[in-house]
Design an enzyme around this catalytic site. Structure first.
Site, PDB file in Angstrom:
ATOM      1  N   HIS A 127      54.993   8.292   9.541  1.00  0.00           N
ATOM      2  CA  HIS A 127      54.453   7.570   9.965  1.00  0.00           C
ATOM      3  C   HIS A 127      52.754   7.727  10.007  1.00  0.00           C
ATOM      4  O   HIS A 127      53.062   8.904  10.639  1.00  0.00           O
ATOM      5  CB  HIS A 127      55.043   8.097  11.923  1.00  0.00           C
ATOM      6  CG  HIS A 127      54.642   7.426  12.395  1.00  0.00           C
ATOM      7  ND1 HIS A 127      54.955   7.187  13.682  1.00  0.00           N
ATOM      8  CD2 HIS A 127      53.061   6.735  12.996  1.00  0.00           C
ATOM      9  CE1 HIS A 127      54.154   6.653  14.992  1.00  0.00           C
ATOM     10  NE2 HIS A 127      52.786   6.193  14.664  1.00  0.00           N
TER      11      HIS A 127
ATOM     12  N   GLU B  72      56.375   3.767   9.930  1.00  0.00           N
ATOM     13  CA  GLU B  72      56.133   3.218  11.791  1.00  0.00           C
ATOM     14  C   GLU B  72      53.968   3.808  11.414  1.00  0.00           C
ATOM     15  O   GLU B  72      53.702   4.458  11.027  1.00  0.00           O
ATOM     16  CB  GLU B  72      57.387   3.658  12.920  1.00  0.00           C
ATOM     17  CG  GLU B  72      57.003   5.188  12.602  1.00  0.00           C
ATOM     18  CD  GLU B  72      58.047   5.868  13.121  1.00  0.00           C
ATOM     19  OE1 GLU B  72      58.884   4.710  13.372  1.00  0.00           O
ATOM     20  OE2 GLU B  72      57.753   6.922  13.626  1.00  0.00           O
TER      21      GLU B  72
ATOM     22  N   HIS C 290      63.206   7.976  19.062  1.00  0.00           N
ATOM     23  CA  HIS C 290      62.172   8.823  19.890  1.00  0.00           C
ATOM     24  C   HIS C 290      63.553  10.243  21.286  1.00  0.00           C
ATOM     25  O   HIS C 290      63.880  10.062  21.231  1.00  0.00           O
ATOM     26  CB  HIS C 290      61.651   8.502  20.906  1.00  0.00           C
ATOM     27  CG  HIS C 290      60.041   9.552  20.695  1.00  0.00           C
ATOM     28  ND1 HIS C 290      59.467  10.544  21.202  1.00  0.00           N
ATOM     29  CD2 HIS C 290      58.248   9.145  19.769  1.00  0.00           C
ATOM     30  CE1 HIS C 290      58.592  11.093  21.112  1.00  0.00           C
ATOM     31  NE2 HIS C 290      58.155   9.856  20.214  1.00  0.00           N
TER      32      HIS C 290
HETATM   33  N1  PXP Z   1      60.546   6.591  16.691  1.00  0.00           N
HETATM   34  C1  PXP Z   1      58.406   5.911  16.678  1.00  0.00           C
HETATM   35  C2  PXP Z   1      58.232   4.549  16.859  1.00  0.00           C
HETATM   36  C3  PXP Z   1      58.261   7.341  16.835  1.00  0.00           C
HETATM   37  O1  PXP Z   1      56.451   7.506  16.736  1.00  0.00           O
HETATM   38  C4  PXP Z   1      58.309   8.711  16.517  1.00  0.00           C
HETATM   39  C5  PXP Z   1      58.055  10.147  16.627  1.00  0.00           C
HETATM   40  O2  PXP Z   1      57.361  10.158  15.125  1.00  0.00           O
HETATM   41  C6  PXP Z   1      59.896   8.875  16.087  1.00  0.00           C
HETATM   42  C7  PXP Z   1      60.800   6.925  16.224  1.00  0.00           C
HETATM   43  C8  PXP Z   1      60.524   9.535  15.580  1.00  0.00           C
HETATM   44  O3  PXP Z   1      61.278  10.344  16.989  1.00  0.00           O
HETATM   45  P1  PXP Z   1      61.954  12.192  16.986  1.00  0.00           P
HETATM   46  O4  PXP Z   1      60.778  12.719  16.265  1.00  0.00           O
HETATM   47  O5  PXP Z   1      61.613  12.809  18.027  1.00  0.00           O
HETATM   48  O6  PXP Z   1      63.430  11.992  16.051  1.00  0.00           O
END
Ligand code: PXP
Length: 238
Positions: free
Chosen positions: A43, A70, A190
């Site tokens: 990301h 992403e 997330h």
């Molecule tokens: N999906 C998106 C769109 C995110 O921004 C993130 C965090 O970068 C995640 C998934 C993954 O979340 P986590 O780091 O809490 O597992």
């Protein structure tokens, strides 16, 4: 079958803390795959505090499972994605200085913008997923805008799971059912972790992929990366 995509942003954050190349992000991506990860997610944020834009070509060269980039579709982000053609691009409506993603797209109000961006990514044969809250209307809006998948924002699920798992899960099951009915693929991510992942997967029909970063990398401090990836994969099986 739900695939595990490992988000390696936190590894880049650790590397950036010292300005050198330890840990080596590309090596970590390769090792995650060797340990069983079925995808690698990054990301790149506008301030490049974790994964940097110049990490992307090197990662693209080595990732052999599924490469998922992403981010917020700014012109710079889109240029990066179009030049590096990942398998999947997950569009996220986060602000420039946001700590972490905390809401999904309004796929109805931003339909025209999203349709245009999705079409540009499709020209390069990149699968497009839209990060959305578990609201059936947003899932329908994503389908209407041309997205191939949605990624359900699971932050609220993870928060509420601790006190009432069934209540926390209900909107996600409903959104998953809508996705299946209208024929759009389903991802989630997330705050998923070793405590909540199995429950989420078992109650989210048709879940194709989860992307997990923060908890997985934190667990790896105790269990090691290889063991940790195996532990997450086990939550997605059986
Ligand atoms: N999906 C998106 C769109 C995110 O921004 C993130 C965090 O970068 C995640 C998934 C993954 O979340 P986590 O780091 O809490 O597992």
């Amino acid at each position: 079958m739900t695939r595990l995509s490992v988000n390696i942003n936190k590894v880049a954050l650790l590397r950036n803390a010292r300005g050198g190349n330890l840990p080596n992000l590309v090596q970590v991506a390769e090792d995650c795959e060797a340990f069983g990860a079925e995808g690698i997610t990054v990301h790149p944020r506008p301030d490049q505090r974790h994964v940097r834009f110049d990490d992307i070509p090197a990662l693209k060269k080595v990732v052999t499972t599924e490469f998922n980039i992403e981010g917020n579709p700014t012109p710079e982000f889109l240029e990066l994605v179009l030049a590096n053609t990942p398998d999947q691009c997950t569009l996220v409506p986060d602000a420039t200085d946001q700590l972490t993603s905390d809401h999904g797209w309004d796929t109805l109000n931003h339909a025209d913008f999203l349709r245009e961006v999705i079409a540009a990514l499709h020209v390069k044969r990149i699968r497009v997923s839209l990060f959305v809250d578990p609201d059936p209307r947003m899932v329908e809006g994503a389908k209407a805008a041309g997205a191939d998948r949605v990624e359900l924002y699971t932050g609220p699920f993870a928060h509420d799971f601790i006190s009432d798992p069934a209540k926390a899960m209900a909107p996600y099951t409903a959104a998953a059912e809508t996705a299946a009915q209208i024929g759009i693929g389903l991802n989630a991510g997330h705050d998923l972790n070793l405590d909540n992942l199995r429950y989420f997967r078992e109650n989210c029909p048709g879940l194709l992929e989860v992307s997990i970063g923060h908890a997985l990398i934190s667990d790896a401090l105790y269990y090691g990366l290889s063991n940790t990836i195996r532990m997450y994969l086990r939550q997605l099986q059986g």
